[in-house]
Design an enzyme around this catalytic site. Structure first.
Site, PDB file in Angstrom:
ATOM      1  N   HIS A   4      -9.544 -18.606   7.102  1.00  0.00           N
ATOM      2  CA  HIS A   4      -8.291 -18.236   7.446  1.00  0.00           C
ATOM      3  C   HIS A   4      -7.903 -17.691   6.581  1.00  0.00           C
ATOM      4  O   HIS A   4      -6.792 -17.664   5.821  1.00  0.00           O
ATOM      5  CB  HIS A   4      -7.185 -19.726   8.065  1.00  0.00           C
ATOM      6  CG  HIS A   4      -7.733 -20.990   8.691  1.00  0.00           C
ATOM      7  ND1 HIS A   4      -7.260 -21.144   9.824  1.00  0.00           N
ATOM      8  CD2 HIS A   4      -8.236 -22.164   8.301  1.00  0.00           C
ATOM      9  CE1 HIS A   4      -8.111 -22.179  10.042  1.00  0.00           C
ATOM     10  NE2 HIS A   4      -8.528 -22.796   9.819  1.00  0.00           N
ATOM     11  N   SER A  27      -6.028  10.081  -3.954  1.00  0.00           N
ATOM     12  CA  SER A  27      -4.813  10.026  -3.045  1.00  0.00           C
ATOM     13  C   SER A  27      -5.128  11.282  -4.114  1.00  0.00           C
ATOM     14  O   SER A  27      -5.126  11.727  -5.181  1.00  0.00           O
ATOM     15  CB  SER A  27      -4.538   8.960  -3.949  1.00  0.00           C
ATOM     16  OG  SER A  27      -3.339   9.946  -3.429  1.00  0.00           O
ATOM     17  N   LYS A  81      -5.458   6.052  -7.907  1.00  0.00           N
ATOM     18  CA  LYS A  81      -6.051   5.546  -6.353  1.00  0.00           C
ATOM     19  C   LYS A  81      -8.015   5.614  -6.252  1.00  0.00           C
ATOM     20  O   LYS A  81      -7.975   6.971  -6.619  1.00  0.00           O
ATOM     21  CB  LYS A  81      -5.355   6.334  -5.691  1.00  0.00           C
ATOM     22  CG  LYS A  81      -3.465   5.383  -5.598  1.00  0.00           C
ATOM     23  CD  LYS A  81      -3.645   4.244  -4.969  1.00  0.00           C
ATOM     24  CE  LYS A  81      -4.134   3.686  -4.263  1.00  0.00           C
ATOM     25  NZ  LYS A  81      -3.976   3.209  -3.210  1.00  0.00           N
ATOM     26  N   GLU A  89     -12.121   1.468   5.891  1.00  0.00           N
ATOM     27  CA  GLU A  89     -11.776   1.270   6.536  1.00  0.00           C
ATOM     28  C   GLU A  89     -11.791   2.634   7.579  1.00  0.00           C
ATOM     29  O   GLU A  89     -11.101   2.156   9.178  1.00  0.00           O
ATOM     30  CB  GLU A  89      -9.941   2.285   5.625  1.00  0.00           C
ATOM     31  CG  GLU A  89      -9.737   1.833   4.628  1.00  0.00           C
ATOM     32  CD  GLU A  89      -9.062   2.532   3.319  1.00  0.00           C
ATOM     33  OE1 GLU A  89      -8.122   3.303   4.497  1.00  0.00           O
ATOM     34  OE2 GLU A  89      -8.689   2.064   3.167  1.00  0.00           O
TER      35      GLU A  89
END
Ligand code: ARG
Length: 459
Positions: free
Chosen positions: A158, A279, A285, A292
């Site tokens: 979970h 980024s 970043k 992704e």
């Protein structure tokens, strides 16, 4: 001279230009050029043996087709604006090379059995590339597991901290799904390897074609059972897309965890620069874009399956032009997977693991199950032991103390069975080492999985 469609005879007027463009599939079925020429070479042989071509005609047709094959290989084949599809293009070109004799090649054949044959051949030709990309990713997972077979980390259910595990166990958890996907592809190959050619448009072939010999000559296992089914059956395409979507789902599960584990909040992994991006605005970043995208493309892959199933759902028996929609998703799914799999393998091979950070994320409450087992060893029935351990957890929360910081007096207040050995329960490595049954997270059990996987990967 402008070329006429293969079916021009019955038509007085030319097709509307936009309608032709909508109808045409050459822009994508050109990818089946090799399969189409091979199918035609085999068909020429079959109708020669059936007495439709004499040996000189057969030889001429074969030579013409081999030249076309060569033109595709050397990328000198020119597609004409009025080539409707790959089948028309090849036949048009054969006419340019050998003249009117080319018109005999299509005897007894339809584009309906032809396209189904090309498509099956294309899939059979491309399964090996997928298979080896899957095998390489499996190897990458096993290599990582070997490096970290005893590195400890928190395991989750979970997405809540559950029990300590080894990182090797985590890497290897992504191995069997891919192994199963590989097996699915192999199984699917058997259902793809059935030859539709010789079914005609729908009703079968009126010439004495030896379909068994034809099937063998193209590398199929057997000729199709029923002509009506043969020209409309796209189960194999749907199955291919299901396997592709499932591979996508498996990769997505892996990717989602890598994205989480590379975030500062987890800080378990750092991706190599070669497999991450920055980024345009925020200089600090470092994003896990390949993972992704893997997660995102799993959705696209599922869409391909849904799209084809929806196309097939409303169709009556035999060929309908809707079926022309079958190729784009298959090509796209294949392209997506062969682009994605090596990137994931490379990113996993090069990522840096942060063992201290992973170990620091294990807290004593994750050994609450071990605490229950400790009570079981002292004769307490498990259900009761679970409740007592729960009380200890609650005491920890109320007193704002880690479970290993509660005093023995505090333990004894909850239950008299507790003794000073209770603190040994909070050794995460000991907890892991106990889980040594086949398939467990103990370093020895992980090593056994690694050996088994390596053995499997050899074959
Ligand atoms: N381009 C067509 C396809 O991909 C070939 C079959 C055409 N058959 C027909 N009856 N119009 O499905």
């Amino acid at each position: 001279m402008t070329n006429q469609p293969l079916w021009h005879g019955r038509f007085a007027n030319k097709t509307n230009e936009q309608a032709f463009a909508l109808n045409a599939s050459i822009s994508f079925d050109i990818r089946m050029a090799d399969q189409d020429v091979r199918g035609s070479i085999a068909w020429a042989e079959a109708i020669y043996k059936a007495g439709i071509l004499d040996s000189a005609e057969h030889a001429q047709i074969q030579t013409g087709l081999l030249q076309i094959k060569e033109e595709f290989l050397s990328q000198t084949f020119t597609v004409k604006s009025d080539d409707e599809d790959i089948h028309s293009a090849v036949e048009r070109r054969l006419g340019e090379i050998i003249g009117a004799l080319s018109g005999k090649l299509h005897t007894g054949r339809s584009r309906n059995d032809q396209v189904a044959t090309d498509f099956r051949l294309w899939i059979l030709d491309h399964i090996p590339a997928l298979d080896s990309a899957l095998a390489d990713l499996q190897s990458a997972l096993v290599e990582r597991a070997e490096k970290d077979y005893d590195t400890i980390m928190p395991g989750y259910t979970h997405l809540q901290r559950a029990q300590p595990i080894t990182l090797g166990q985590w890497f290897l958890s992504h191995y069997p799904p891919l192994k199963r996907d590989q097996a699915r592809l192999q199984e699917l190959s058997r259902r793809v390897g059935i030859l539709p050619l010789g079914s005609g448009a729908l009703a079968g072939c009126p010439y004495p074609i030896d379909r068994i010999a034809l099937s063998e000559s193209l590398g199929f296992d057997v000729p199709s059972f029923n002509s009506l089914d043969a020209v409309s059956n796209r189960d194999f395409a749907a199955e291919f897309l299901f396997v592709a979507a499932l591979i996508g789902t498996h990769l997505s599960k892996l990717a989602e965890q890598v994205v989480l584990f590379t975030s500062a909040e987890f800080g378990f992994f750092e991706l190599d620069d070669a497999y991450s991006t920055g980024s345009s605005l925020m200089p600090q970043k470092k994003n896990a874009d390949p993972f992704e995208l893997t997660r995102g493309k799993a959705g696209t892959l599922l869409g391909y399956l849904m799209g084809l199933m929806a196309t097939l759902k409303g169709l009556p028996s035999t060929y309908d032009k809707d079926l022309q929609e079958d190729k784009i998703p298959i090509f796209a799914a294949f392209d997506t997977l062969v682009a994605m799999l090596p990137v994931i393998a490379g990113a996993l091979r090069t990522l840096t693991v942060k063992p201290a950070r992973m170990e620091a994320s294990i807290d004593a409450s994750m050994m609450a199950t071990d605490l229950a087992d400790y009570l079981v060893e002292r004769g307490v029935p498990f259900r009761e032991a679970h409740a007592i351990s729960g009380e200890v957890v609650r005491a920890g929360i109320t007193k704002e103390k880690s479970l290993d910081a509660l005093t023995l007096a505090e333990y004894k207040e909850i239950n008299a069975v507790f003794d000073e050995k209770v603190y040994e329960v909070y050794d995460a490595r000991a907890s892991i080492a106990k889980r040594a049954a086949i398939g467990g997270t103990a370093p020895d059990a992980v090593k056994a999985q690694i050996e088994r996987a390596k053995e499997e990967l050899k074959n």
